[in-house]
Design a protein around this motif. Structure first.
Motif, PDB file in Angstrom:
ATOM      1  N   GLN A 291       0.830  -1.208   0.000  1.00 52.33           N
ATOM      2  CA  GLN A 291       0.000   0.000   0.000  1.00 52.33           C
ATOM      3  C   GLN A 291       0.862   1.256   0.000  1.00 52.33           C
ATOM      4  OE1 GLN A 291      -2.542  -0.510   3.394  1.00 52.33           O
ATOM      5  NE2 GLN A 291      -4.029  -1.750   2.274  1.00 52.33           N
ATOM      6  N   HIS A 292       1.931   1.227   0.798  1.00 46.59           N
ATOM      7  CA  HIS A 292       2.826   2.376   0.868  1.00 46.59           C
ATOM      8  C   HIS A 292       3.490   2.622  -0.497  1.00 46.59           C
ATOM      9  CE1 HIS A 292       5.260   5.386   2.828  1.00 46.59           C
ATOM     10  NE2 HIS A 292       6.368   4.791   2.408  1.00 46.59           N
ATOM     11  N   LEU A 293       3.955   1.550  -1.134  1.00 47.65           N
ATOM     12  CA  LEU A 293       4.558   1.672  -2.459  1.00 47.65           C
ATOM     13  C   LEU A 293       3.560   2.253  -3.457  1.00 47.65           C
ATOM     14  CD1 LEU A 293       6.856   1.167  -4.486  1.00 47.65           C
ATOM     15  CD2 LEU A 293       5.944  -1.155  -4.760  1.00 47.65           C
ATOM     16  N   GLU A 294       2.340   1.753  -3.434  1.00 50.54           N
ATOM     17  CA  GLU A 294       1.316   2.248  -4.353  1.00 50.54           C
ATOM     18  C   GLU A 294       1.049   3.731  -4.121  1.00 50.54           C
ATOM     19  OE1 GLU A 294      -1.974  -0.440  -3.836  1.00 50.54           O
ATOM     20  OE2 GLU A 294      -0.907  -2.075  -4.818  1.00 50.54           O
ATOM     21  N   ARG A 295       1.021   4.140  -2.857  1.00 47.49           N
ATOM     22  CA  ARG A 295       0.814   5.569  -2.552  1.00 47.49           C
ATOM     23  C   ARG A 295       1.976   6.412  -3.084  1.00 47.49           C
ATOM     24  NH1 ARG A 295      -1.214   3.666   2.382  1.00 47.49           N
ATOM     25  NH2 ARG A 295       0.807   3.996   3.379  1.00 47.49           N
ATOM     26  N   LEU A 296       3.209   5.951  -2.864  1.00 46.33           N
ATOM     27  CA  LEU A 296       4.376   6.703  -3.324  1.00 46.33           C
ATOM     28  C   LEU A 296       4.410   6.801  -4.847  1.00 46.33           C
ATOM     29  CD1 LEU A 296       7.151   5.363  -0.918  1.00 46.33           C
ATOM     30  CD2 LEU A 296       6.073   7.631  -0.887  1.00 46.33           C
ATOM     31  N   LEU A 297       4.157   5.691  -5.528  1.00 44.99           N
ATOM     32  CA  LEU A 297       4.142   5.713  -6.987  1.00 44.99           C
ATOM     33  C   LEU A 297       3.005   6.589  -7.511  1.00 44.99           C
ATOM     34  CD1 LEU A 297       5.001   1.984  -7.751  1.00 44.99           C
ATOM     35  CD2 LEU A 297       6.488   3.981  -8.072  1.00 44.99           C
ATOM     36  N   GLY A 298       1.881   6.559  -6.835  1.00 42.53           N
ATOM     37  CA  GLY A 298       0.767   7.435  -7.203  1.00 42.53           C
ATOM     38  C   GLY A 298       1.145   8.899  -7.068  1.00 42.53           C
ATOM     39  N   ARG A 299       1.858   9.226  -6.017  1.00 38.91           N
ATOM     40  CA  ARG A 299       2.306  10.607  -5.819  1.00 38.91           C
ATOM     41  C   ARG A 299       3.305  11.016  -6.893  1.00 38.91           C
ATOM     42  NH1 ARG A 299       4.155  10.959   0.248  1.00 38.91           N
ATOM     43  NH2 ARG A 299       5.204  12.797  -0.573  1.00 38.91           N
ATOM     44  N   MET A 300       4.226  10.098  -7.241  1.00 29.98           N
ATOM     45  CA  MET A 300       5.179  10.395  -8.309  1.00 29.98           C
ATOM     46  C   MET A 300       4.445  10.652  -9.623  1.00 29.98           C
ATOM     47  SD  MET A 300       8.341   7.764  -7.605  1.00 29.98           S
ATOM     48  CE  MET A 300       9.442   8.489  -8.827  1.00 29.98           C
ATOM     49  N   THR A 301       3.452   9.827  -9.911  1.00 27.40           N
ATOM     50  CA  THR A 301       2.667  10.001 -11.137  1.00 27.40           C
ATOM     51  C   THR A 301       1.970  11.355 -11.135  1.00 27.40           C
ATOM     52  OG1 THR A 301       2.349   7.616 -11.321  1.00 27.40           O
ATOM     53  CG2 THR A 301       0.787   9.015 -12.518  1.00 27.40           C
ATOM     54  N   ALA A 302       1.347  11.699 -10.004  1.00 32.73           N
ATOM     55  CA  ALA A 302       0.661  12.993  -9.896  1.00 32.73           C
ATOM     56  C   ALA A 302       1.646  14.148 -10.073  1.00 32.73           C
ATOM     57  CB  ALA A 302      -0.064  13.092  -8.551  1.00 32.73           C
ATOM     58  N   ASN A 303       2.834  14.031  -9.480  1.00 32.38           N
ATOM     59  CA  ASN A 303       3.854  15.079  -9.634  1.00 32.38           C
ATOM     60  C   ASN A 303       4.192  15.295 -11.102  1.00 32.38           C
ATOM     61  OD1 ASN A 303       4.069  15.365  -6.848  1.00 32.38           O
ATOM     62  ND2 ASN A 303       5.914  14.114  -6.700  1.00 32.38           N
ATOM     63  N   LEU A 304       4.388  14.194 -11.820  1.00 35.28           N
ATOM     64  CA  LEU A 304       4.770  14.295 -13.219  1.00 35.28           C
ATOM     65  C   LEU A 304       3.621  14.776 -14.093  1.00 35.28           C
ATOM     66  CD1 LEU A 304       7.026  11.148 -13.387  1.00 35.28           C
ATOM     67  CD2 LEU A 304       7.744  13.544 -13.277  1.00 35.28           C
ATOM     68  N   GLU A 305       2.408  14.397 -13.749  1.00 36.92           N
ATOM     69  CA  GLU A 305       1.247  14.912 -14.482  1.00 36.92           C
ATOM     70  C   GLU A 305       1.151  16.414 -14.302  1.00 36.92           C
ATOM     71  OE1 GLU A 305      -2.010  12.623 -12.928  1.00 36.92           O
ATOM     72  OE2 GLU A 305      -1.631  10.940 -14.269  1.00 36.92           O
ATOM     73  N   GLU A 306       1.425  16.887 -13.108  1.00 31.39           N
ATOM     74  CA  GLU A 306       1.382  18.322 -12.824  1.00 31.39           C
ATOM     75  C   GLU A 306       2.468  19.053 -13.625  1.00 31.39           C
ATOM     76  OE1 GLU A 306      -0.333  21.592 -11.379  1.00 31.39           O
ATOM     77  OE2 GLU A 306      -1.055  19.558 -10.993  1.00 31.39           O
ATOM     78  N   GLU A 307       3.635  18.437 -13.748  1.00 31.88           N
ATOM     79  CA  GLU A 307       4.740  19.039 -14.518  1.00 31.88           C
ATOM     80  C   GLU A 307       4.371  19.203 -15.986  1.00 31.88           C
ATOM     81  OE1 GLU A 307       8.037  20.096 -13.865  1.00 31.88           O
ATOM     82  OE2 GLU A 307       7.346  20.104 -11.785  1.00 31.88           O
ATOM     83  N   GLU A 308       3.561  18.288 -16.516  1.00 32.14           N
ATOM     84  CA  GLU A 308       3.193  18.320 -17.932  1.00 32.14           C
ATOM     85  C   GLU A 308       2.207  19.417 -18.260  1.00 32.14           C
ATOM     86  OE1 GLU A 308       1.806  14.453 -19.057  1.00 32.14           O
ATOM     87  OE2 GLU A 308       3.779  13.535 -18.853  1.00 32.14           O
ATOM     88  N   LYS A 309       1.528  19.945 -17.247  1.00 33.52           N
ATOM     89  CA  LYS A 309       0.504  20.978 -17.498  1.00 33.52           C
ATOM     90  C   LYS A 309       1.113  22.310 -17.852  1.00 33.52           C
ATOM     91  CE  LYS A 309      -3.055  18.859 -14.736  1.00 33.52           C
ATOM     92  NZ  LYS A 309      -3.923  18.957 -13.612  1.00 33.52           N
TER      93      LYS A 309
END
Length: 143
Positions: free
Chosen positions: A125-143
């Motif tokens: 669960q912790h790994l999934e949360r961290l990877l989800g946060r990384m994905t969100a960070n990168l999605e935000e960078e693309e905007k």
């Protein structure tokens, strides 16, 4: 450079995953190369999504999505229909796509189980949360 950064580790995991999935799908007689399974998995969650939405949620360019959808249509795994305004196409799982979906899900679940076999539920669960946060960070960078 001996330091394994998150990006390098994720890239290595991705390549190993692709090799594993390509081999397993070939063993099962499923022509799911080129990441075609991703489309079916997403359509299982959101059947009837537009091509634009599909490209966005899979983080793929629209031209690549169009080519992949043509392959999936040739396999009779998906169908595309024009929307009411005639400009956007909606993508639906076809009967053959629904038939192959359980096999694809099984292979994906096998991979996830193998990759996290020594993880506790909390670690996973912790790994999934961290990877989800990384994905969100990168999605935000693309905007």
């Amino acid at each position: 450079m001996d330091h394994w950064t998150p990006g390098r580790l994720i890239s290595t995991l991705y390549r190993r995953c692709q090799r594993h999935l390509d081999r397993r799908f070939a063993e099962l007689g499923i022509a799911a190369g080129h990441g075609l399974y991703l489309y079916l998995a997403e359509l299982a969650r959101r059947d009837g999504v537009t091509q634009t939405e599909l490209a966005s949620c899979l983080a793929l360019d629209p031209a690549s999505v169009t080519r992949s959808l043509r392959r999936l249509e040739a396999l009779e795994w998906v169908s595309r229909r024009k929307g009411e305004d005639g400009r956007e196409r909606h993508v639906f799982l076809a009967d053959r796509g629904r038939e192959v979906l359980p096999l694809i899900r099984r292979v994906l679940e096998e991979w996830d189980a193998a990759a996290a076999k020594n993880f506790s539920p909390e670690e996973r669960q912790h790994l999934e949360r961290l990877l989800g946060r990384m994905t969100a960070n990168l999605e935000e960078e693309e905007k």
